[in-house]
Design a protein around this motif. Structure first.
Motif: not given
Length: 377
Positions: A155-170
């Motif tokens: 998440t930290d890495l993705a947010h640094a590049h302006g990307a959303l993070v989606v987690v499939d938590n099933t």
């Protein structure tokens, strides 16, 4: 702050009549004020009191500001992946559930969206990100190999590049893992599985704390129409109240079964969250409060997997997971049958890998069923 099950059970009740459970409103449409304006509810596809109750309960489960109930887990996932536009790129872990793989390999290309599969998201670096990467989509633990990914680091890495993070938590549900608290922007779940818990309904849920993302998901419900019906909404909001009790029993059973299989000469390996490496074991212990109740294993050389399956009496040979009944399947040809041969090899899903979803039956009965079938194979 009240505990998980207390919060979920007391998320709502019928305030007007004092009933401990809310009523079901099957209405497809609602009368509107004749003097102008709109009533609280207008048409079921947009909103319905029973679905609103279910979504209120699901938000309590997630500990989120917003939750949305869909007709299936794939409808929920589709609403999130549908946020991507032509020219965008999504980074997706591998393996992922076969339905998510289909979305990435069949639907997204039609929309001009590129998917980059990364077999080990713990190896994600700055080099993976370009200006076109708008989302990272991950499962942890992965289906069906139980690999663990570091949600906070990704998440930290993705947010640094302006990307959303989606987690499939099933697999773990918010009872055991809370990705939003680790920085994820959205979570998706197949509520058909643990949240419903009884193998008798299809449902999906999207949760977020972001108001703008919530508005987008709500709009997708109206546009796609893939919403949860009032009857299934009621059943889901009632079933989810026992999630903690069911998962506690399922995890206890799983622990005993895994121990038995690890000591059985007819089993070559057992996969559980954290078993791949010490690093993944550490991550799992830090970001989740339990391993869940899904594991995978392979029979030893010389054992016939089809004969093993034919000998089972308690375990059902079927896809799905999270119900009170124990199930077993062959992911390579069933849940992940849509994979190309190359991606199946990259995801390390051999033909003989067995995925086990443990229910709430007696642990002794489950162990006896498996060990007898292994011996007979």
């Amino acid at each position: 702050m009240p505990g998980f099950t207390t919060r979920v059970i007391h998320a709502l009740h019928d305030v007007e009549k004092g009933a401990v459970t809310p009523p079901i409103y099957p209405a497809s449409t609602f009368l509107q004020p004749t003097e102008g304006g709109e009533g609280e509810f207008e048409y079921q596809r947009g909103s319905n009191p029973t679905r609103t109750d279910a979504e209120t309960t699901l938000a309590a489960v997630e500990g989120s500001k917003h939750a949305f109930a869909f007709a299936t887990g794939m409808a929920a996932t589709g609403s999130v992946l549908g946020m991507l536009a032509s020219g965008d790129e999504v980074i997706m872990g591998l393996p992922v559930y076969g339905g998510n793989y289909r979305w990435a390999t069949i639907e997204l290309p039609k929309r001009g969206v590129t998917t980059t599969f990364v077999p080990d998201l713990n190896q994600l670096t700055e080099d993976h990100f370009t200006d076109s990467v708008k989302m990272v989509f991950l499962e942890t633990p992965t289906n069906p190999t139980l690999r663990v990914a570091d949600i906070r680091r990704i998440t930290d890495l993705a947010h640094a590049h302006g990307a959303l993070v989606v987690v499939d938590n099933t697999f773990l549900t918010p009872y055991l893992q809370r990705p939003l608290e680790l920085g994820a922007d959205l979570t998706v779940q197949s509520a058909t599985k643990y949240l419903g818990g009884h193998g008798d309904l299809l449902a999906g849920v999207v949760a977020t704390n972001d108001g703008d993302l919530a508005a987008t998901v709500a709009q997708s419900q109206v546009i796609s129409g893939g919403v949860l019906s009032p009857i299934d909404s009621y059943r889901l909001l009632q079933n989810v109240k026992t999630l903690g009790l069911r998962l506690d029993r399922q995890q206890e059973n799983t622990s005993r079964i895994v121990e038995a299989l690890n000591n059985h000469p007819g089993v070559s390996r057992v996969l559980v969250p954290g078993s791949f490496s010490e690093d993944e074991a550490r991550i799992q212990s830090e970001q989740a409060s339990g391993p869940g109740a899904v594991f995978a294993f392979e029979l030893a050389d010389g054992k016939d997997v089809r004969k093993f399956l034919a000998e089972l009496k308690v375990f059902g040979f079927a896809v799905s997971l999270g119900g009170i009944e124990s199930l077993i399947c062959l992911p390579a040809s069933m849940t992940h049958g849509a994979y190309s041969a190359e991606d199946r090899e990259l995801a390390q899903i051999p033909d003989g890998l067995l995925r086990v979803a443990v229910g709430i039956e007696g642990a002794e009965d489950l162990i006896e069923d498996l060990t007898r079938a292994i011996d007979a194979a």
